[in-house]
Design a protein around this motif. Sequence first.
Motif, PDB file in Angstrom:
ATOM      1  N   UNK A  80      45.380  26.118  88.994  1.00 24.09           N
ATOM      2  CA  UNK A  80      46.810  26.458  88.859  1.00 24.09           C
ATOM      3  C   UNK A  80      47.640  25.193  88.647  1.00 24.09           C
ATOM      4  N   UNK A  81      47.328  24.168  89.428  1.00 33.09           N
ATOM      5  CA  UNK A  81      48.084  22.915  89.298  1.00 33.09           C
ATOM      6  C   UNK A  81      47.908  22.344  87.888  1.00 33.09           C
ATOM      7  N   UNK A  82      46.678  22.445  87.374  1.00 29.77           N
ATOM      8  CA  UNK A  82      46.430  21.912  86.020  1.00 29.77           C
ATOM      9  C   UNK A  82      47.247  22.664  84.973  1.00 29.77           C
ATOM     10  N   UNK A  83      47.339  23.996  85.163  1.00 29.33           N
ATOM     11  CA  UNK A  83      48.141  24.803  84.226  1.00 29.33           C
ATOM     12  C   UNK A  83      49.604  24.379  84.275  1.00 29.33           C
ATOM     13  N   UNK A  84      50.099  24.198  85.494  1.00 28.35           N
ATOM     14  CA  UNK A  84      51.522  23.832  85.670  1.00 28.35           C
ATOM     15  C   UNK A  84      51.793  22.446  85.071  1.00 28.35           C
ATOM     16  N   UNK A  85      50.862  21.529  85.308  1.00 27.60           N
ATOM     17  CA  UNK A  85      51.022  20.172  84.760  1.00 27.60           C
ATOM     18  C   UNK A  85      51.047  20.235  83.230  1.00 27.60           C
ATOM     19  N   UNK A  86      50.114  21.021  82.667  1.00 28.30           N
ATOM     20  CA  UNK A  86      50.029  21.148  81.210  1.00 28.30           C
ATOM     21  C   UNK A  86      51.326  21.681  80.611  1.00 28.30           C
ATOM     22  N   UNK A  87      51.975  22.562  81.346  1.00 32.27           N
ATOM     23  CA  UNK A  87      53.184  23.191  80.812  1.00 32.27           C
ATOM     24  C   UNK A  87      54.460  22.370  81.108  1.00 32.27           C
TER      25      UNK A  87
END
Length: 341
Positions: A80-87
């Motif tokens: 989830x953190x990776x998704x948020x960082x990516x966005x």
Amino acid sequence: MTVIKKSDEDYILEAKKILENGGLVVFPTETVYGLGANAFDKVACKKIYEVKGRPSDNPLIIHIGDISQLNKIAKNISDDAKKIIGRFWPGPLTLIFDKTDIVPNSVTGGLETVAVRMPNHNTALNLLKKTEIALAAPSANISGRPSPTKASHVVNDLFGKVDMIIDDDSSEIGIESTILDLSEDEPRILRPGFITKNMIEEVLQKEVVYDACSTTKPKAPGMKYKHYSPMGELTILRGDLHSICNYINESTKADEVTVLLALESHKNIINKYNFKFIVLSYGENVEQACTNMYSLLRKCDELGAKKIYTIDFERNEIGYSIMNRLDKAAAFRVENLNEKK
Ligand code: TXA
Ligand code: MG
């Protein structure tokens, strides 16, 4: 001595030297100005607390310019953190992670977690990337004062107390980053900001909860302190423009400077009448109100305003975030004029 550098001057070498020697550099970001020190220098981080008059249990956000710096300070980075960082990175969003051992306790206020953000601002990114120093940085104001969105605000609060101030344009967003905690089962917003609950839910495809106001054991320790206050007494007025103007006009004393903070469209209407109070404009809409809010609160101080009133914004999306700040600045004083009718 405080050196002031314009962002188009060469500031990198001097800033790097200051930071390597345990000094403090104030830098602009898209949210508010930050008071930065080398995040791994305990003594320098302590200085931040002294200069701001900040309670030592209120942890700092570490600012990074490159994603490779994240693995050094954070562990157990979830999908989830990776998704948020990516966005959302670089951008006005801070994430809470489990900290690694190299992050000093003086930065995290003794917590096992660390707050990290990659700001979306050319000058901030340039500083972070070229010095290759991760910066622990709170907002560059004296604790309890409105956060600084212009270099002049920083000069007023911190001149003589920091080594360098990098002067750039105003901070475009104007309120501090959203703080999102993904370290537990349920994603939690610990401080609302420009990146809203809906925007985060859309990326995570799950419900996100607000935890900003739990007063018993706040997860973002900073949220429990009185914040963002102008010198005058601020009150939030809920009601139509007519009721607001009548209410203020009736309660204004001739020898007291009184200010209403309202939208530009309100100001245009109000200025046709001969009211006893001053109207300052937030701008056209709630986004512009965020950009201008802290600056207006400081302006009220300059005017010597004893009583300050503000219109109420609808408490959803970005309106939720600006009201979070205004509620605190007003110590939760709200007058519901609709009830008085
Ligand atoms: O936009 C911003 O976030 C600005 C710019 C300079 O980046 N910084 C900022 O920092 O607003 P500050 O120190 O004024 O606010 C940091 C907030 C505080 O409420 C603090 O309690 C919370 O972040 N915080 C820091 N570390 C935390 C942690 N490990 N867990 C929970 N909350 C944390
Ligand atoms: Mg702050």
